[in-house]
Scaffold this active site. Structure first.
Site, PDB file in Angstrom:
ATOM      1  N   GLU A  73       0.843  -1.195   0.000  1.00 36.37           N
ATOM      2  CA  GLU A  73       0.000   0.000   0.000  1.00 36.37           C
ATOM      3  C   GLU A  73       0.877   1.243   0.000  1.00 36.37           C
ATOM      4  O   GLU A  73       0.406   2.341   0.276  1.00 36.37           O
ATOM      5  CB  GLU A  73      -0.954   0.003   1.199  1.00 36.37           C
ATOM      6  CG  GLU A  73      -0.287  -0.042   2.552  1.00 36.37           C
ATOM      7  CD  GLU A  73      -1.282  -0.087   3.697  1.00 36.37           C
ATOM      8  OE1 GLU A  73      -1.647   0.997   4.190  1.00 36.37           O
ATOM      9  OE2 GLU A  73      -1.685  -1.195   4.086  1.00 36.37           O
ATOM     10  N   HIS A 114      -1.401 -11.400  11.566  1.00 32.63           N
ATOM     11  CA  HIS A 114      -0.968 -10.086  11.091  1.00 32.63           C
ATOM     12  C   HIS A 114      -0.732  -9.220  12.326  1.00 32.63           C
ATOM     13  O   HIS A 114      -1.597  -9.113  13.195  1.00 32.63           O
ATOM     14  CB  HIS A 114      -2.047  -9.470  10.200  1.00 32.63           C
ATOM     15  CG  HIS A 114      -1.865  -8.012   9.964  1.00 32.63           C
ATOM     16  ND1 HIS A 114      -0.711  -7.489   9.425  1.00 32.63           N
ATOM     17  CD2 HIS A 114      -2.681  -6.941  10.219  1.00 32.63           C
ATOM     18  CE1 HIS A 114      -0.826  -6.165   9.348  1.00 32.63           C
ATOM     19  NE2 HIS A 114      -2.003  -5.823   9.826  1.00 32.63           N
ATOM     20  N   CYS A 170      -3.196  -4.133   4.375  1.00 33.94           N
ATOM     21  CA  CYS A 170      -2.210  -5.121   4.821  1.00 33.94           C
ATOM     22  C   CYS A 170      -2.491  -6.533   4.314  1.00 33.94           C
ATOM     23  O   CYS A 170      -1.790  -7.468   4.699  1.00 33.94           O
ATOM     24  CB  CYS A 170      -2.160  -5.127   6.345  1.00 33.94           C
ATOM     25  SG  CYS A 170      -1.737  -3.531   7.062  1.00 33.94           S
TER      26      CYS A 170
END
Length: 389
Positions: free
Chosen positions: A81, A235, A113
């Site tokens: 990103e 994550h 993400c």
């Protein structure tokens, strides 16, 4: 006979500078444990102007690609990103820097993400249909929220490179996964901004809700339970986030397995704690940290939770291969983190402000201190100037 497909090799790169979170806490008038424990971060990577997502990706990929392997790459999927162009893909720049064949497909993928996970899943499907193919998947980002903002403590950056093949050395991925999408404004960055906008508490709640949803759906699809897993990998925009996710499901495990899963999480967050937020690479740095520190054995099943704000979540799984330690360079990775230099808060702020300006001016960067194989030398005629040592 079905051929196993998954992650054959893993490389990681982050620049050689870091900021100590205790120093940042003192400079911001905060109690250090607010960052060290409340957020779960000890250090934060500091990205010099001479490194961007393309160069960091190249530096990570160079660790895992031989000249012979480069010639065999069919596709590059670059999750980020932090792209450098609204049209031209970072994957195209990367393919050129690495000297990949001209018949390589090169695509950039963006969904906060989650981008690298989308790339990994596309790559595994591609290789299942073409078992001789090799795909390079990248997760690279620079997390920027701004100086003296609430998100400052969750900045960082780096790149993870994964080689996806048949008969992988590290992790064979299961074909079944569960995913969930919703239009959520928990984190976003309009095209006119260089720093992200985030509603931190809301984003944490969405993350936890998505994890529960995809975990529940995965169990329905596969009839597996928490007892089938040796570890869960999350994550980790900051390490406390994954800890909260694991705690949601721990009560369904036995006391003995709760201890095992908790110890595995500690191993999986060790390297993230030293680097900070990689956005789309964070899950895969956590995987690499678990492989390095978790005492895993071949045949153990891992669960992986990927989340990208905005929002997309996915839960998938894979089996650790007996050869997993052959898939990464432990000595290089350990030295890379250990050999970094600490910067003061004032130096960090100066570096933060020194990023390539978001305009059309020609810029020559000071590259004398750059030691990485690939780096950014500046910009001429509105084109970034990449160099190789």
């Amino acid at each position: 006979m079905t051929v196993a497909v998954g992650i054959d090799k893993l490389g990681f790169y982050t620049p050689g500078l870091y900021l100590d979170m205790t120093d940042l806490a003192h400079a911001r008038g905060a109690e250090p444990n607010k960052y060290l424990i409340g957020i779960g971060q000890s250090k934060q990577a500091v990205i010099p102007p001479t490194q961007d997502v393309v160069t960091m990706a190249a530096n990570a990929a160079e660790q895992i690609l031989t000249p012979a392997t480069k010639a065999e790459i069919s596709m590059v999927l670059f999750g980020t990103e932090s792209g450098i162009d609204n049209s031209k893909a970072t994957a195209v720049y990367l393919a050129h820097l690495l000297g990949l064949p001209s018949n390589t497909r090169a695509v950039e993928i963006k969904q906060a993400c989650y981008g690298a996970t989308a790339g990994l899943q596309l790559a595994t499907d591609f290789v299942r249909a073409r078992p001789t193919a090799k795909v390079l998947v990248i997760g690279a980002d620079i997390a920027r929220y701004g100086l003296r903002t609430a998100g400052e403590v969750t900045q960082g950056g780096g790149a993870v490179a994964m080689l996806v093949t048949a008969n992988p050395r590290i992790l064979a991925l299961d074909a079944i996964s569960s995913y969930h999408t919703a239009d959520v404004m928990d984190f976003w960055r309009p095209t006119y901004r260089t720093e992200a906008l985030v509603d931190g508490k809301y984003s944490t709640n969405v993350y936890l809700d998505f994890f529960q949803r995809v975990w529940d759906d995965y169990q329905v699809q596969t009839h597996r339970t928490i007892a089938d897993f040796s570890a869960f990998v999350f994550h980790l925009p900051f390490t406390k986030m994954g800890r909260k996710g694991l705690r949601q499901i721990l009560p369904t495990a036995t006391s003995a397995q709760q201890a095992t899963l908790t110890a595995a999480f500690e191993a999986s967050q060790a390297d993230n704690r030293e680097v900070g937020n990689l956005y789309t690479g964070s899950l895969y740095l956590s995987l690499l940290s678990l492989l390095r520190h978790g005492g895993l054995q071949g045949g153990e099943r891992l669960g992986l939770f990927s989340y990208g704000s905005g929002a997309e979540g996915e839960f998938f799984s894979g089996t650790v291969q007996p050869t997993f330690q052959q898939g990464f360079d432990e000595t290089f990775l350990a030295n890379q983190l250990a050999d970094r230099q600490v910067v003061s808060v004032a130096e960090y702020e100066e570096i933060y402000r020194a990023q390539l300006p978001n305009d059309s001016r020609d810029v020559q960067l000071a590259v004398g201190q750059e030691t990485a194989p690939y780096y950014l030398a500046g910009r001429q005629h509105e084109q970034r100037q990449y160099r190789q040592q």
